[in-house]
Design an enzyme around this catalytic site. Structure first.
Site, PDB file in Angstrom:
ATOM      1  N   GLY A  44      97.553  80.413   5.843  1.00  0.00           N
ATOM      2  CA  GLY A  44      98.951  80.191   5.486  1.00  0.00           C
ATOM      3  C   GLY A  44      99.463  78.950   6.179  1.00  0.00           C
ATOM      4  O   GLY A  44      99.909  78.004   5.517  1.00  0.00           O
TER       5      GLY A  44
ATOM      6  N   ASP B  53      96.578  69.532  -0.802  1.00  0.00           N
ATOM      7  CA  ASP B  53      97.112  68.285  -0.252  1.00  0.00           C
ATOM      8  C   ASP B  53      97.735  68.527   1.118  1.00  0.00           C
ATOM      9  O   ASP B  53      97.582  67.715   2.038  1.00  0.00           O
ATOM     10  CB  ASP B  53      98.173  67.702  -1.199  1.00  0.00           C
ATOM     11  CG  ASP B  53      97.578  67.140  -2.477  1.00  0.00           C
ATOM     12  OD1 ASP B  53      96.736  66.232  -2.388  1.00  0.00           O
ATOM     13  OD2 ASP B  53      97.953  67.608  -3.560  1.00  0.00           O
ATOM     14  N   GLY B  54      98.445  69.645   1.263  1.00  0.00           N
ATOM     15  CA  GLY B  54      99.067  69.954   2.546  1.00  0.00           C
ATOM     16  C   GLY B  54      98.050  70.158   3.647  1.00  0.00           C
ATOM     17  O   GLY B  54      98.263  69.740   4.797  1.00  0.00           O
TER      18      GLY B  54
ATOM     19  N   HIS C   1      93.628  74.028  35.536  1.00  0.00           N
ATOM     20  CA  HIS C   1      94.680  73.135  36.049  1.00  0.00           C
ATOM     21  C   HIS C   1      96.037  73.732  35.685  1.00  0.00           C
ATOM     22  O   HIS C   1      96.820  73.178  34.937  1.00  0.00           O
ATOM     23  CB  HIS C   1      94.513  71.714  35.498  1.00  0.00           C
ATOM     24  CG  HIS C   1      93.231  71.058  35.939  1.00  0.00           C
ATOM     25  ND1 HIS C   1      91.981  71.610  35.685  1.00  0.00           N
ATOM     26  CD2 HIS C   1      93.004  69.902  36.620  1.00  0.00           C
ATOM     27  CE1 HIS C   1      91.047  70.819  36.181  1.00  0.00           C
ATOM     28  NE2 HIS C   1      91.638  69.778  36.772  1.00  0.00           N
TER      29      HIS C   1
ATOM     30  N   HIS D 125      99.012  79.649   0.769  1.00  0.00           N
ATOM     31  CA  HIS D 125     100.198  79.915  -0.049  1.00  0.00           C
ATOM     32  C   HIS D 125      99.815  80.297  -1.471  1.00  0.00           C
ATOM     33  O   HIS D 125     100.550  81.016  -2.142  1.00  0.00           O
ATOM     34  CB  HIS D 125     101.117  78.689  -0.060  1.00  0.00           C
ATOM     35  CG  HIS D 125     100.463  77.444  -0.543  1.00  0.00           C
ATOM     36  ND1 HIS D 125      99.689  76.648   0.279  1.00  0.00           N
ATOM     37  CD2 HIS D 125     100.449  76.846  -1.760  1.00  0.00           C
ATOM     38  CE1 HIS D 125      99.243  75.615  -0.410  1.00  0.00           C
ATOM     39  NE2 HIS D 125      99.679  75.718  -1.659  1.00  0.00           N
TER      40      HIS D 125
ATOM     41  N   GLU E 211      91.859  69.435  20.780  1.00  0.00           N
ATOM     42  CA  GLU E 211      92.227  70.781  21.229  1.00  0.00           C
ATOM     43  C   GLU E 211      92.646  71.691  20.080  1.00  0.00           C
ATOM     44  O   GLU E 211      92.294  72.871  20.059  1.00  0.00           O
ATOM     45  CB  GLU E 211      93.359  70.712  22.265  1.00  0.00           C
ATOM     46  CG  GLU E 211      92.979  70.053  23.580  1.00  0.00           C
ATOM     47  CD  GLU E 211      93.209  68.555  23.563  1.00  0.00           C
ATOM     48  OE1 GLU E 211      93.024  67.924  24.618  1.00  0.00           O
ATOM     49  OE2 GLU E 211      93.575  68.011  22.491  1.00  0.00           O
TER      50      GLU E 211
ATOM     51  N   SER F 248      85.731  69.365  34.422  1.00  0.00           N
ATOM     52  CA  SER F 248      86.963  69.868  35.026  1.00  0.00           C
ATOM     53  C   SER F 248      87.178  71.347  34.742  1.00  0.00           C
ATOM     54  O   SER F 248      87.634  72.098  35.600  1.00  0.00           O
ATOM     55  CB  SER F 248      88.163  69.070  34.501  1.00  0.00           C
ATOM     56  OG  SER F 248      88.076  67.711  34.862  1.00  0.00           O
TER      57      SER F 248
ATOM     58  N   THR G   5      99.394  76.538  -8.311  1.00  0.00           N
ATOM     59  CA  THR G   5      98.029  76.257  -7.873  1.00  0.00           C
ATOM     60  C   THR G   5      97.063  77.320  -8.371  1.00  0.00           C
ATOM     61  O   THR G   5      95.938  77.009  -8.780  1.00  0.00           O
ATOM     62  CB  THR G   5      97.972  76.154  -6.340  1.00  0.00           C
ATOM     63  OG1 THR G   5      98.832  75.097  -5.907  1.00  0.00           O
ATOM     64  CG2 THR G   5      96.563  75.877  -5.862  1.00  0.00           C
TER      65      THR G   5
ATOM     66  N   ILE H 194     100.950  67.233  -5.852  1.00  0.00           N
ATOM     67  CA  ILE H 194     102.289  67.816  -5.904  1.00  0.00           C
ATOM     68  C   ILE H 194     102.453  68.746  -4.705  1.00  0.00           C
ATOM     69  O   ILE H 194     101.551  69.525  -4.383  1.00  0.00           O
ATOM     70  CB  ILE H 194     102.520  68.615  -7.203  1.00  0.00           C
ATOM     71  CG1 ILE H 194     102.505  67.687  -8.419  1.00  0.00           C
ATOM     72  CG2 ILE H 194     103.830  69.394  -7.143  1.00  0.00           C
ATOM     73  CD1 ILE H 194     103.684  66.736  -8.518  1.00  0.00           C
TER      74      ILE H 194
END
EC number: 2.2.1.1
Length: 700
Positions: A133, A177-178, A491, A85, A441, A405, A48, A209
């Site tokens: 990461g 992509d990840g 809670h 990465h 969240e 809440s 990359t 890839i």
């Protein structure tokens, strides 16, 4: 897989008119350094960094406003490498641009004590804005940075025209992509569109890839269409060598001020590695000596030499230092003019940058008389926030669709966002201070990190403690960075009652305490809650994130609570009446949160049997363990081995304090749907059960 014809088209250079041979040489230098660095250490992610060399060079050398000599410059653009990465994508730019890294740092990639760890780390390497990461976290936190930029503009220069304020800048992101596959980016990207964050520009490196090779096996969607559906401004650029297309896309993105921008850049990973480009083997492993040599031959480098950097290339790229200083000086003139126009706002900025609180900031904190009506600590927290609001404009936050809440709304505060999202219940303002994260969240956790990293405001976000599990990756990353995020988790036990075991936290307190540098604070009553907020806000400059754990149900206002004791994490709330000064108790009852009242009641029961008990309120184990031995031993005398810990969660983290002879009143199973009084009684959280445990501890 990509065909040879497609690869040829995607790698065809398109350079702007002012692009020179030395620019091309610099880009090729980036590719070769990336290949050499990974080859030397034997592991890492070269592909990359090689294919993104033109983009990274264009951003750092030709686009971004930054000053390598001052990486904390208030007016700088921010860069987030969400694809952490590919750390070399960032490190090589920091080296070439003169941010403080040298060639030896690139050579020592991923080794002990180096400035270039496997993934970028905040505070570790100059020029790194955020630790990344875990995929998705960077992009999501960048949304927080963009939100923070707008809120800070509202504090300091709200009336300036768009682009005319010294507080205007861009947040640039490179995502993989990840990153796109991770759910947290979906949450954050959806919210970014709602917020119309026109200062956020995301490059999506669509190389198709991953570690498992062709992403088609797991990712088939039209990602650009998805981002259009969110409401982003979307562009698609074909080819990582297409610098003309990259710069045109950046200019178009900068011109769109009412939406975040998403630029899908189709690249060929590992280019120009002749045998491994466009394969998973280029993603996360060294290319091999022969392939690295082949790359060097293709770009005109000596295949027998490593870490080659032409002197004229380095001189050219280090010219960024002078250009950055010039940009900084121009900005400084604008900033100084603003400071003369806005002396009060300048004073506020100075205070925030110095990480100081204003005089008397806590003078109006609410106080509750012991014995007054029982009050849920979540309600007490809401009262504290509303009292702090007028004194601390830097304090802002909200909830993941649970504001009523969690009690996270500052009284009278507008909602943060474009006026067009206003509802019957909420009035939105561009610079409002109430955040509506929606049921997101995980994104909330990452966005809070981005807000705090951007600085200098304080942000908090709330949800049920059970759903801290959804936030955990972001919480861990905040702890790793030692940043001062605040989580309001309400809670907090089976005490939430009828919603049942899906919503009742059991293992969560221990699981959160297992995160290094995260402070878990569970106050016993309303006053301890106020003291906790006071302590949290006074802790700054890398004190680490804090989780404030609050009850749904009402708890009594106790006698003897102490602000300093809360700040120390644990203290003697009450000693048995017959205990003489300097005399040690027979047994120590240690409790947190809603269970402190049970320890106090058990103390009375034990006294009826001539057992002298000490009650220790332990709102924060982490703060207590940071105290000197002398203080800890005064609270928990080592000679008193009869100890009982009481907490409506698993016992896991309490063994260290009670020892082998101690007892723990805990819950080691999931709950049921019933009212909180029934659940506490049926599961053994009563004064009688605590007293019985104390007697067992004395017998052990």
């Amino acid at each position: 897989m990509t065909t040879l014809e497609e690869i040829s088209a995607l790698t065809r250079p398109r350079h702007p008119d002012d692009w020179t041979e030395i620019d091309s040489a610099a880009v090729d230098t980036i590719r070769v350094l990336a290949a050499d660095a990974v080859q030397k250490v034997g592991n890492g992610h070269p592909g990359t960094a090689m294919s993104l060399a033109p983009l990274a060079y264009t951003l750092f050398q030709r686009t971004m406003r930054h000053d390598p000599s001052d990486t904390h410059w208030l007016g700088r653009d921010r860069f987030v490498l969400s694809a952490g990465h590919s750390s070399l994508t960032l490190y090589i730019q920091l080296y070439l641009g003169g941010f403080g890294l040298e060639l030896s740092d690139i050579e020592s990639l991923r080794t002990w004590g180096s400035k270039t760890p496997g993934h970028p780390e905040f505070r570790h390497t100059p020029g790194v804005e955020i630790t990344t990461g875990p995929l998705g976290q960077g992009l999501a936190s960048a949304v927080g940075m963009a939100m923070a930029s707008r809120y800070e503009r509202g504090l300091f220069d709200p009336d300036a025209e768009p682009g005319a304020s010294p507080f205007d800048h861009y947040i640039y992101v490179i995502a993989s992509d990840g990153d796109i596959e991770e759910g947290v980016t979906s949450e954050a990207s959806s919210l970014a569109a709602v917020q119309q964050l026109g200062n956020l520009i995301v490059f999506y490196d669509r190389n198709q890839i991953s570690i498992e090779d062709d992403t088609n096996i797991a990712l088939c969607e039209d990602t650009a269409a998805r981002y259009r559906a969110y409401g982003w401004h979307v562009q698609e650029v074909e080819g990582g060598e297409n610098v003309v297309g990259i710069e045109e896309a950046i200019a178009n993105a900068q011109a769109v001020t009412d939406r975040p921008s998403f630029i899908a850049l189709r690249t060929v990973i590992g280019y120009p590695a002749p045998n491994l480009m466009d394969t998973g083997k280029a993603h996360g492993a060294a290319l091999g000596d022969d392939e690295v040599a082949a790359v060097k031959k293709i770009v005109g480098f000596d295949p027998d030499k490593t870490f080659q950097v032409r002197e004229d290339v380095l001189t050219h790229t280090r010219g960024l230092v002078a250009r950055g200083k010039q940009a900084h000086e121009r900005w400084q003139l604008e900033f100084d003019a603003w400071a003369r126009r806005e002396p009060e706002r300048k004073a506020l900025l100075d205070r925030l940058l110095a990480q100081k609180l204003p005089d008397g900031w806590d003078a109006d904190l609410p106080h509750w008389e012991p014995g007054s009506k029982a009050l849920a600590t979540r309600a007490a927290s809401g009262a504290v926030l509303s009292a702090l609001g007028p004194k601390l404009p830097e304090l802002w936050g909200g909830s993941a669709d649970l504001a009523g809440s969690n009690n996270t709304t500052i009284k009278g505060a507008d909602s943060f966002g474009p006026p067009s999202i206003s509802t019957k219940e909420y009035t939105a303002h561009w610079y409002g201070r109430t955040l509506h994260f929606g049921v997101r969240e995980h994104a909330m956790g990452a966005i809070l990190s981005g807000i705090v990293l951007h600085g200098p405001t304080r942000a908090y976000g709330g949800t049920f403690l059970q759903f801290s599990d959804y936030m955990r990756p972001a919480v861990r990353l905040a702890a790793l960075m030692d940043i001062d995020t605040i989580y309001v988790w309400t809670h907090d036990s089976i005490g939430l009652g009828e919603d049942g075991p899906t919503h009742q936290p059991i293992e969560h307190l221990s699981a959160l305490r297992a995160i290094p540098r995260l402070s878990v604070v569970r106050p016993a009553d309303a006053n301890e809650t106020a003291y906790a907020w006071r302590t949290i806000l006074a802790r700054r400059n890398g004190s680490g994130p804090v989780g404030l754990i609050l009850t749904r149900q009402g708890v009594p206002v106790l006698d003897g609570t102490d602000a300093e004791g809360v700040a120390r994490g644990g203290y003697v709330l009450s000693d048995a009446g017959g205990l003489q000064p300097g005399e040690e108790p027979d047994v120590i009852l240690i409790a947190t949160g809603s269970e402190v009242q049970l320890a106090v009641a058990a103390q009375t029961l034990l006294a009826d049997n001539d057992i002298l008990a000490r009650v220790v309120s332990m709102p924060c184990l982490e703060w207590f363990e940071a105290q000197p031995y002398e203080y800890r031993d005064a609270v928990l005398p080592p000679t008193v081995s009869a100890r009982v810990a009481v907490e409506a969660g698993v016992a896991q983290c309490w063994h260290q304090l009670v020892g082998d002879t101690g007892e723990i009143v805990s819950i080691e199973h999931y709950g049921e749907s019933a009212d909180h009084k029934t659940l506490f009684r049926e599961y053994g959280f009563t004064a009688e059960a605590v007293a019985a445990a104390a007697e067992r501890a004395l017998d052990n």
